[in-house]
Design a protein around this motif. Structure first.
Motif, PDB file in Angstrom:
ATOM      1  N   GLN A   1      15.239  40.112   0.393  1.00 23.67           N
ATOM      2  CA  GLN A   1      13.806  39.880   0.599  1.00 23.67           C
ATOM      3  C   GLN A   1      13.544  38.732   1.586  1.00 23.67           C
ATOM      4  N   TYR A   2      14.561  38.384   2.355  1.00 24.26           N
ATOM      5  CA  TYR A   2      14.436  37.403   3.423  1.00 24.26           C
ATOM      6  C   TYR A   2      13.830  36.085   2.955  1.00 24.26           C
ATOM      7  N   GLY A   3      14.293  35.646   1.808  1.00 23.27           N
ATOM      8  CA  GLY A   3      13.889  34.345   1.291  1.00 23.27           C
ATOM      9  C   GLY A   3      12.476  34.291   0.757  1.00 23.27           C
ATOM     10  N   LYS A   4      11.810  35.409   0.637  1.00 20.48           N
ATOM     11  CA  LYS A   4      10.400  35.460   0.214  1.00 20.48           C
ATOM     12  C   LYS A   4       9.515  34.590   1.119  1.00 20.48           C
ATOM     13  N   PHE A   5       9.874  34.533   2.404  1.00 17.67           N
ATOM     14  CA  PHE A   5       9.101  33.752   3.378  1.00 17.67           C
ATOM     15  C   PHE A   5       7.958  34.568   4.001  1.00 17.67           C
TER      16      PHE A   5
ATOM     17  N   ALA B   1      20.305  30.168  -3.383  1.00 19.61           N
ATOM     18  CA  ALA B   1      21.546  30.943  -3.505  1.00 19.61           C
ATOM     19  C   ALA B   1      21.966  31.085  -4.960  1.00 19.61           C
ATOM     20  N   THR B   2      21.395  30.278  -5.853  1.00 17.70           N
ATOM     21  CA  THR B   2      21.768  30.338  -7.269  1.00 17.70           C
ATOM     22  C   THR B   2      21.063  31.483  -7.974  1.00 17.70           C
ATOM     23  N   ASP B   3      19.739  31.445  -8.004  1.00 18.15           N
ATOM     24  CA  ASP B   3      19.015  32.480  -8.744  1.00 18.15           C
ATOM     25  C   ASP B   3      18.996  33.822  -8.013  1.00 18.15           C
ATOM     26  N   SER B   4      18.939  33.823  -6.681  1.00 18.32           N
ATOM     27  CA  SER B   4      18.936  35.105  -5.970  1.00 18.32           C
ATOM     28  C   SER B   4      20.269  35.834  -6.140  1.00 18.32           C
ATOM     29  N   PHE B   5      21.348  35.085  -6.284  1.00 16.96           N
ATOM     30  CA  PHE B   5      22.669  35.687  -6.528  1.00 16.96           C
ATOM     31  C   PHE B   5      22.672  36.417  -7.867  1.00 16.96           C
ATOM     32  N   ASP B   6      22.203  35.748  -8.912  1.00 14.37           N
ATOM     33  CA  ASP B   6      22.175  36.368 -10.236  1.00 14.37           C
ATOM     34  C   ASP B   6      21.191  37.536 -10.293  1.00 14.37           C
ATOM     35  N   ILE B   7      20.058  37.408  -9.610  1.00 18.01           N
ATOM     36  CA  ILE B   7      19.077  38.495  -9.594  1.00 18.01           C
ATOM     37  C   ILE B   7      19.671  39.733  -8.924  1.00 18.01           C
TER      38      ILE B   7
ATOM     39  N   LEU C   1      10.950  38.966 -12.955  1.00 24.73           N
ATOM     40  CA  LEU C   1      10.928  38.937 -11.497  1.00 24.73           C
ATOM     41  C   LEU C   1       9.503  38.767 -10.981  1.00 24.73           C
ATOM     42  N   GLU C   2       9.371  38.072  -9.868  1.00 26.30           N
ATOM     43  CA  GLU C   2       8.083  37.920  -9.200  1.00 26.30           C
ATOM     44  C   GLU C   2       7.855  39.148  -8.314  1.00 26.30           C
ATOM     45  N   ARG C   3       6.856  39.940  -8.650  1.00 23.38           N
ATOM     46  CA  ARG C   3       6.637  41.207  -7.955  1.00 23.38           C
ATOM     47  C   ARG C   3       5.989  41.027  -6.585  1.00 23.38           C
ATOM     48  N   SER C   4       5.090  40.051  -6.444  1.00 22.00           N
ATOM     49  CA  SER C   4       4.298  39.945  -5.222  1.00 22.00           C
ATOM     50  C   SER C   4       5.123  39.408  -4.051  1.00 22.00           C
TER      51      SER C   4
ATOM     52  N   PHE D   1      11.190  33.897  -6.575  1.00 24.60           N
ATOM     53  CA  PHE D   1      11.947  35.087  -6.962  1.00 24.60           C
ATOM     54  C   PHE D   1      11.671  35.517  -8.398  1.00 24.60           C
ATOM     55  N   SER D   2      11.570  34.539  -9.305  1.00 24.17           N
ATOM     56  CA  SER D   2      11.478  34.901 -10.714  1.00 24.17           C
ATOM     57  C   SER D   2      11.038  33.701 -11.550  1.00 24.17           C
TER      58      SER D   2
END
Length: 449
Positions: free
Chosen positions: A199-203, A259-265, A305-308, A314-315
Motif C-alpha cells: 500500500q506504498y506506506g499509506k502515503f 516495517a514491524t506492523d506491516s510485516f506482520d499484517i 485493519l484500517e480500511r480507508s 495500517f491497523s
C-alpha cells in the motif's frame, strides 16, 4: 604475537627467575644487562596479560555508540571479548593489544587498562549470586544485512546511521536478493521502513501527486513484474515469507517503525486482498478483516485493519493517533530483567539509563492489547499505556521490534534533514539498536524463564 593468559604469567616468571639463579650459581657472574632484559621480558608478559575495559556507564564513556564499533572491531581481530551485563552500564572486557588501544583513541572511545587481579575481582563480583549481573562471551563478528531499496538515503534509516557512525560494516540487500535466498549468508537482518502490504506506506492522501511517490510506485510495480508477480502486494508477501523462513531457521531480525506492523499484517493477510484500487488496480475483497489469520504473525494478534486509503495508518496495532503526550514528558522505561536467568532481554536492554526519550514515526508504539502473550515487552510508556520495544522467538531465531523512526529526531517528517550522530554520541535510544547488532555474536545460553 603470542598472547599469554594471566594464569600462566606467574609460572613463567618463576621459571625464568629460577634459570637466572642457576646460571648465576654456575658462573658466579650476574650481568646487569641480563637483569635489564629479563625485566623487560617479564614486564611484557604483564602487559599482554592485562585487559581493556570499555566502560559503558554515563559518567565514564565519552562515546557509547562508537564503543560498539570498537567491540565489533575486536571480534573481527579474534580477540577475547566479554559483555559484562549490568556492570557499569553493560561494559565490554577485551584482551588488551596496542592496536586496540590506538583504535579507541582514534575513535574517541573511553577505555581503562586493568590488571589481572582487577579483572578477576570484577568477574567474581559479577558471578556473585547477590548481584544482578552476568558475563556473556562474544564469539564472532556477525555478518549484517540491511534490507533497503536502492536510492534510499542512508539518513532515512536510524539503523543505517548507527552502523555507519559506529563503523560497523554491513551490506544492503533488497527483494531480488531475498527471493534468491541471499539471507542465508547473514547472521542479522534489519528491515528498513518498508511497507510489506503493498500500500506504498499509506502515503496516498498527502503525497499521491508528488514526483517521488509516483516514481516509487512505478519502480515497485516494475520490480514486481520483473520478478514474476502481478501485484506489488504479492511480491512483498513473497519477500515477507522468505524473511519469516530466515528467522525460523535461526536468523535474527530487527525492524523499526512501519516495517514491524506491516510485516506482520502481510503474513496475516496471506491469500487475502486487503489493498484498494489505487494501490493494486482492483478493490479489496469483501469481509477481508474476518479472513485475517493471526497465527501467521510474529508479534501481533487481534488487530483491526484500517480500511480507508486516506488514513495514514495500517491497523489498531499502532498507538500514534491515540497518543496525548507532550514532547517534554515523552519517555519510555526499559524493563529490568534478571541477568543470570533472562540473559537475552538483559543484553538487549543494556544502557546507562533506564529512561529513554520517546520519538515518533509512522508506527510509534504498540497497543498492548494487540501483542501476543509470548512476546516480551522490554520498553514501555506507562503514561500512555504503550509498548515501545518488544522481543520474541520464532522457530530457532529471534526478532526485535522497535517503535518510532529516529531516536534523536522526535517527529521525523519526509524531507527533514539528517540526524548528526556526532551530536548524540551517548544516545540511549541508539544504544538499543546497537545492542541488537551485537546480539548474534553472543555465545547463547538458554533462557530459563
Amino acid at each position: 604475537m603470542t598472547k599469554f593468559h594471566s594464569k600462566n604469567s606467574d609460572k613463567i616468571k618463576r621459571s625464568t627467575l629460577n634459570n637466572i639463579v642457576l646460571k648465576d650459581q654456575k658462573s658466579g657472574k650476574f650481568t646487569v644487562l641480563l637483569v635489564f632484559f629479563v625485566f623487560l621480558f617479564l614486564n611484557s608478559i604483564q602487559v599482554l596479560a592485562s585487559q581493556l575495559l570499555i566502560p559503558m556507564d554515563g559518567d565514564s564513556q565519552k562515546n557509547h555508540l562508537k564503543a560498539y564499533g570498537i567491540t565489533y572491531f575486536a571480534l573481527e581481530e579474534e580477540l577475547e571479548v566479554r559483555w559484562l551485563l549490568n556492570y557499569r552500564g553493560g561494559s565490554f572486557l577485551i584482551s588488551d593489544t596496542e592496536e586496540l588501544r590506538k583504535e579507541c583513541q582514534i575513535r574517541g572511545v573511553s577505555f581503562e587498562v586493568i590488571s589481572d587481579d582487577k579483572t578477576q575481582s570484577i568477574l567474581e563480583e559479577i558471578s556473585s549470586p547477590s548481584q544482578n549481573m552476568e558475563t556473556v562471551v562474544l564469539e564472532k563478528a556477525p555478518k549484517i544485512a540491511v534490507y533497503s531499496p536502492q536510492g534510499n538515503k542512508p539518513w532515512d534509516d536510524a539503523v543505517t546511521m548507527a552502523l555507519t557512525y559506529a563503523e560497523i560494516p554491513y551490506e544492503t540487500i533488497y527483494d531480488e536478493a531475498v527471493l534468491n535466498d541471499a539471507l542465508v549468508l547473514f547472521d542479522w537482518l534489519h528491515l528498513h521502513h518498508e511497507d510489506f502490504t503493498g500500500q506504498y506506506g499509506k502515503f496516498y492522501r498527502t503525497f499521491r501527486a508528488t514526483p517521488w511517490y509516483i516514481q516509487e510506485k512505478e519502480e515497485s510495480e516494475a520490480l514486481a513484474q520483473k520478478l514474476g508477480y502481478d501485484k506489488v502486494s504479492q511480491e512483498k508477501l513473497a519477500v515477507a515469507l522468505k524473511i519469516r523462513d530466515y528467522v525460523v531457521g535461526g536468523g535474527f531480525m530487527f525492524a523499526m517503525c512501519s516495517a514491524t506492523d506491516s510485516f506482520d499484517i502481510a503474513l496475516a493477510a496471506e491469500g487475502v486482498d486487503i489493498a484498494e484500487t489505487m494501490f493494486d488496480g482492483d478493490p479489496s475483497e469483501p469481509g477481508y478483516q474476518s479472513k485475517i489469520d493471526f497465527s501467521n504473525t510474529f508479534a501481533f494478534t487481534d488487530f483491526t485493519l484500517e480500511r480507508s486509503p486516506m488514513v495514514y495508518e495500517f491497523s489498531s496495532i499502532d498507538m500514534t493517533a491515540k497518543r496525548n503526550i507532550p514532547k517534554e514528558t515523552d519517555y519510555f522505561t526499559l524493563m529490568d530483567f534478571s541477568a543470570k536467568w533472562d540473559v537475552v532481554p538483559t543484553m538487549l536492554t543494556q544502557n546507562h539509563t533506564r529512561l529513554v526519550k520517546g520519538f515518533m514515526g509512522q508506527t510509534t508504539a504498540y497497543n498492548p492489547d494487540n501483542i501476543k502473550a509470548n512476546v516480551l515487552v522490554m520498553g514501555e510508556s506507562k503514561l500512555n499505556g504503550e509498548a515501545r520495544y518488544i522481543h520474541g522467538i520464532k522457530g530457532k531465531g529471534f526478532f526485535t521490534f522497535y517503535g518510532g523512526h529516529d531516536p534523536e529526531d522526535y517527529q521525523h517528517r519526509v524531507g527533514d534533514p539528517k540526524t548528526e550522530l556526532d551530536l548524540h554520541p551517548t544516545s540511549p535510544g541508539y544504544r538499543l539498536i546497537l545492542n541488537n547488532v551485537l546480539f548474534p555474536a553472543a555465545k547463547k545460553k538458554p533462557q530459563k524463564t
